[in-house]
Scaffold this motif. Structure first.
Motif, PDB file in Angstrom:
ATOM      1  N   THR A  50       6.134  -1.066   4.765  1.00  0.00           N
ATOM      2  CA  THR A  50       6.620  -0.160   3.734  1.00  0.00           C
ATOM      3  C   THR A  50       5.672   1.018   3.542  1.00  0.00           C
ATOM      4  O   THR A  50       4.476   0.921   3.772  1.00  0.00           O
ATOM      5  CB  THR A  50       6.805  -0.902   2.399  1.00  0.00           C
ATOM      6  N   ASP A  51       6.250   2.151   3.098  1.00  0.00           N
ATOM      7  CA  ASP A  51       5.478   3.377   2.910  1.00  0.00           C
ATOM      8  C   ASP A  51       4.747   3.394   1.576  1.00  0.00           C
ATOM      9  O   ASP A  51       4.961   2.534   0.716  1.00  0.00           O
ATOM     10  CB  ASP A  51       6.404   4.596   2.976  1.00  0.00           C
ATOM     11  N   ALA A  52       3.925   4.401   1.388  1.00  0.00           N
ATOM     12  CA  ALA A  52       3.200   4.589   0.135  1.00  0.00           C
ATOM     13  C   ALA A  52       4.187   4.662  -1.029  1.00  0.00           C
ATOM     14  O   ALA A  52       5.184   5.387  -0.967  1.00  0.00           O
ATOM     15  CB  ALA A  52       2.368   5.867   0.196  1.00  0.00           C
ATOM     16  N   GLY A  53       3.909   3.899  -2.086  1.00  0.00           N
ATOM     17  CA  GLY A  53       4.740   3.927  -3.280  1.00  0.00           C
ATOM     18  C   GLY A  53       5.959   3.030  -3.242  1.00  0.00           C
ATOM     19  O   GLY A  53       6.643   2.862  -4.252  1.00  0.00           O
ATOM     20  N   VAL A  54       6.259   2.441  -2.085  1.00  0.00           N
ATOM     21  CA  VAL A  54       7.427   1.567  -1.948  1.00  0.00           C
ATOM     22  C   VAL A  54       7.043   0.142  -2.338  1.00  0.00           C
ATOM     23  O   VAL A  54       5.970  -0.343  -1.985  1.00  0.00           O
ATOM     24  CB  VAL A  54       7.977   1.603  -0.504  1.00  0.00           C
ATOM     25  N   HIS A  55       7.939  -0.526  -3.050  1.00  0.00           N
ATOM     26  CA  HIS A  55       7.687  -1.875  -3.548  1.00  0.00           C
ATOM     27  C   HIS A  55       8.341  -2.924  -2.652  1.00  0.00           C
ATOM     28  O   HIS A  55       9.206  -2.604  -1.841  1.00  0.00           O
ATOM     29  CB  HIS A  55       8.238  -2.019  -4.969  1.00  0.00           C
ATOM     30  N   ALA A  56       7.948  -4.173  -2.841  1.00  0.00           N
ATOM     31  CA  ALA A  56       8.594  -5.280  -2.129  1.00  0.00           C
ATOM     32  C   ALA A  56       8.846  -6.434  -3.085  1.00  0.00           C
ATOM     33  O   ALA A  56       7.914  -6.943  -3.705  1.00  0.00           O
ATOM     34  CB  ALA A  56       7.737  -5.751  -0.953  1.00  0.00           C
ATOM     35  N   ILE A  57      10.098  -6.809  -3.223  1.00  0.00           N
ATOM     36  CA  ILE A  57      10.460  -8.009  -3.965  1.00  0.00           C
ATOM     37  C   ILE A  57      10.281  -9.221  -3.057  1.00  0.00           C
ATOM     38  O   ILE A  57       9.790 -10.268  -3.475  1.00  0.00           O
ATOM     39  CB  ILE A  57      11.913  -7.916  -4.474  1.00  0.00           C
TER      40      ILE A  57
END
Length: 262
Positions: A50-57
């Motif tokens: 994932t990129d900068a600032g992207v979250h992961a549930i």
């Protein structure tokens, strides 16, 4: 021994998942904990970067270890050393032949926007403020053009190093929320910035800036310059990684059933 780890994280203060020199990343934080435990460097292999600032549930990674401790102890040991914006949810021993990036069968992403008169400071970094009026019907109709197998060159970053840009999209749904909309997309895989470019385009259609019926032509043109906008990173969540075909099929059937009920 090889272990598969399910993890969640708030991406607001990370420069992405993948290791970068002189930048805080999810991978580096996890590998630091593993290094302290093993007294040597241990590489982790994620399902998605994932990129900068992207979250992961729900994100997965695997690693190899010579430390023979129970799975639940692994979870406790990792969480004890990790910062508060990363949480290990599950650790499972797997086959040494399994590679989560190459053996997983698809991913689901969710992009969240909220609307209203004013920005909500408590949503900063978690949702994207989009104050413009949107035509929900046009957005839904346009999203259906992306279902199926297409070359997504027009909807991927020009920086992408991958030459083969054909991907299969199973579903692309618009979900109305209390304060805006969620965009939910499930596919076999995604190109660099692809989800954020798709969302930016659909929002432009909803605002009346683009004619959604032209979408097949844009797909066919395979020209990134035709769709210049990319939605901000902070509204994007990696929601699911489908480890096998059964999990993917069950989720798609559940979404279909929910749609039919409404």
């Amino acid at each position: 021994m090889r272990y598969l780890v399910k993890v969640s994280y708030n991406g607001s203060r990370f420069h992405g998942f993948q290791y970068q020199k002189d930048a805080r990343t999810v991978q580096d934080e996890i590998e630091q904990v593993l290094r302290r435990m093993h007294k040597e460097f241990v590489r982790i292999h994620p399902a998605s970067r994932t990129d900068a600032g992207v979250h992961a549930i729900e994100q997965y990674f695997h690693f190899d270890s010579h430390i023979g401790i129970p799975e639940d102890k692994w979870k406790f040991a990792l969480n004890s050393g990790l910062p508060k914006d990363i949480l290990v949810r599950e650790v499972t021993e797997i086959s040494d032949e399994y590679h989560v990036r190459y053996h997983s069968k698809g991913k689901a992403y969710r992009y969240r926007i909220y609307q209203g008169r004013d920005r909500n400071p408590f949503q900063d970094g978690l949702k994207v403020f989009y104050p413009h009026a949107l035509d929900e019907r046009r957005m839904r109709e346009t999203m259906q053009y992306f279902i199926g197998t297409h070359d997504f060159t027009s909807f991927s970053s020009a920086k992408s190093e991958i030459e083969y840009k054909v991907r299969h999209i199973h579903r692309f749904d618009l979900v109305r929320t209390e304060d805006g909309f969620d965009f939910v997309i499930i596919g076999s895989g995604f190109l660099y910035n692809m989800v954020r470019i798709l969302v930016a385009y659909v929002l432009e259609v909803g605002q009346g800036r683009w004619d959604g019926t032209k979408t097949p032509e844009i797909l066919g043109a395979r020209d990134r310059k035709l769709v210049p906008k990319t939605a901000p990173a902070e509204g994007l969540y990696l929601e699911r990684v489908f480890l096998d075909e059964k999990a993917l099929a069950e989720t798609l059937q559940q979404m279909k059933n929910n749609l039919e009920k409404h």
